[in-house]
Design an enzyme around this catalytic site. Structure first.
Site, PDB file in Angstrom:
ATOM      1  CB  ILE A  42      25.226   4.105  32.900  1.00  0.00           C
ATOM      2  CG1 ILE A  42      26.557   3.345  32.936  1.00  0.00           C
ATOM      3  CG2 ILE A  42      24.652   4.285  34.296  1.00  0.00           C
ATOM      4  CD1 ILE A  42      27.652   4.049  33.718  1.00  0.00           C
ATOM      5  N   GLY A  48      30.578  -4.454  25.135  1.00  0.00           N
ATOM      6  CA  GLY A  48      29.692  -4.919  26.195  1.00  0.00           C
ATOM      7  C   GLY A  48      28.824  -3.825  26.783  1.00  0.00           C
ATOM      8  CB  VAL A  50      28.837   0.601  30.552  1.00  0.00           C
ATOM      9  CG1 VAL A  50      29.612   1.278  31.679  1.00  0.00           C
ATOM     10  CG2 VAL A  50      29.758   0.334  29.373  1.00  0.00           C
ATOM     11  CG  ASP A 156      37.574   5.046  16.937  1.00  0.00           C
ATOM     12  OD1 ASP A 156      37.278   5.729  15.932  1.00  0.00           O
ATOM     13  OD2 ASP A 156      36.800   4.217  17.442  1.00  0.00           O
ATOM     14  CG  ASN A 161      35.533   6.728  21.053  1.00  0.00           C
ATOM     15  OD1 ASN A 161      34.533   6.161  21.493  1.00  0.00           O
ATOM     16  ND2 ASN A 161      36.168   6.304  19.976  1.00  0.00           N
TER      17      ASN A 161
END
Length: 443
Positions: A42, A48, A50, A156, A161
């Protein structure tokens, strides 16, 4: 077991006794492939890929981030930091962490599944109205109020995010560069974040605190209103100079006065004059415009329809390659301005986070670190010292020399080793230039 996996296990074992785990734990022995069913990919999170997954014990839908420690050797400290912060958080406004599992060199991080996409995704089909903007900002503020009360800084904050559930719940994600403050350490001075959202004091590497997140929130408010942060058309390195030097950005255009005042309050160059997250929750823009989060499901449905149309128009596009954690995303890579600068040499983090002395020195040798360029001390610094000396003697402009020197050092922060590469390329070009007779034409 691979040396990187051994290092990971060593660090986590050392830490496990002292770390509180409201949301989950680390299991170095259980086989994650037996505990979880991995479904479709997804997205791409920090460090990495997901996947959507099922917890076989509860049949609960989860997000599974899988990291190959062999390929992520430079990011091990950042991965540990993200897990450390998430495991200490227990808030409905922060992505939930359920646990970590190590299988060979693969680290499985199990997190809350958020199928509504990121706030950046929701901008893809078109602009948001002020009610939607206020609702998202209110939920971000609730997350920041929680983090700051725990003496944590996200560092961030940006639309990419901020994740949403399918029901419109809004949660903060991606804690790879989050920082911890303590009673004895009330400010930090490390250079991390994403350039367009970074506060002036962070760029200048001055001491900073939770007010740096408030600046980033102000930039995010502009991003939600206009679809991109200020200066997004410029190179990030140029922006790193503009932010500390220029007046704060303002929200231009046909927006309400309360929204413009909200942005202005966040984007004060003096951190102490910025309001806290708790104070901003009482701002008239939020109080007058924000609705229940279920109101955002309309935005999520709009995004899903848009994504389906995009897939239909271009069946060859791989829409699953997004950049945030656990989202059902549509590849909302809006340009080179999304990247995050991560801390190269984390200082001694508190509250059980990894200390440099915790790591086996012999095993650390197996993880090559990208060194800063040697030419900084042997060539660059002496050269600029000489230039400044000559400029002073003839009354030249020292500011421009300092800006150029600063640009090189900022580039080195973002990409260690780049200065050595640049000098080597310059030498090669000069050699070719001299061999060709100074660049003059032979005919």
């Amino acid at each position: 077991m691979d040396s990187r996996a051994q290092l990971w296990g060593l660090a986590l074992n050392k830490r496990r006794a002292t770390l509180p785990h409201p949301g989950g734990s680390t299991n170095l022995k259980a086989d994650p492939e037996e505990l979880f069913t991995k479904l479709e990919k997804i997205g791409k999170g920090s460090f990495g890929e997901v996947f959507k997954g099922i917890d076989n014990r509860t049949q609960k839908v989860v997000a599974i981030k899988i990291i190959d420690l062999e390929e992520a050797e430079d990011e091990i400290e950042d991965i540990q930091q993200e897990i450390t912060v998430l495991s200490q958080c227990d808030s409905p406004y922060v992505t939930k962490y359920y646990g970590s599992y190590l299988k060979d060199t693969k680290l499985w991080i199990i997190m809350e599944y958020l199928g509504g996409g990121s706030a950046l995704d929701l901008l893809e089909p078109g602009p948001l109205d002020e009610t939607q903007i206020a609702t998202i900002l209110r939920e971000i503020l609730k997350g920041l109020d929680y983090l700051h009360s725990e003496k944590k800084i996200h560092r961030d904050i940006k639309a990419a995010n901020v994740l949403l559930s399918e029901h419109g719940e809004v949660k903060l994600a991606d804690f790879g560069v989050a920082g911890q403050l303590t009673d004895t350490q009330i400010k930090r001075n490390t250079f991390v974040g994403t350039p367009f959202w970074m506060a002036p004091e962070v760029i200048k590497q001055s001491a900073y605190d939770s007010k740096a997140d408030i600046w980033s929130l102000g930039i995010t408010a502009i991003e939600l209103a206009r679809g991109e942060p200020p200066h997004s058309e410029l190179h990030p390195m140029k922006v790193l100079f503009l932010i500390p030097k220029n007046n704060p950005p303002t929200l231009e255009g046909n927006y309400s006065k309360p929204l413009k005042e909200f942005v202005e309050a966040c984007l004060n160059k003096e951190p102490s004059f910025r309001p806290t997250a708790k104070e901003l929750l009482k701002h008239k823009f939020i109080l007058r415009n924000a609705k229940k989060t279920s109101y955002l499901t309309e935005l999520i449905d709009r995004y899903k329809r848009w994504k389906a149309e995009q897939s239909h128009d271009d069946s060859s596009s791989e829409d699953s390659d997004a950049e945030t954690d656990g989202q059902a995303s549509g590849g909302s890579d809006s340009g080179d301005w999304i990247f995050t600068i991560r801390e190269k040499d984390p200082k001694n983090l508190e509250n059980g986070a990894l200390q440099p002395s915790d790591l086996d020195r012999n095993k650390m040798k197996d993880i090559p670190k990208r060194p800063f360029s040697q030419c900084l001390s042997t060539i660059i610094s002496p050269l600029f010292a000489e230039l400044k000396e000559k400029s002073q003697a003839c009354g030249g402009n020292l500011g421009s020399i300092e800006e150029l020197r600063g640009a090189i050092y900022l580039a080195e922060e973002a990409c260690p080793g780049i200065s050595d590469t640049m000098v080597a390329q310059l030498v090669q070009r000069l050699q070719r230039y001299s061999l060709s007779g100074g660049g003059t034409s032979s005919h």
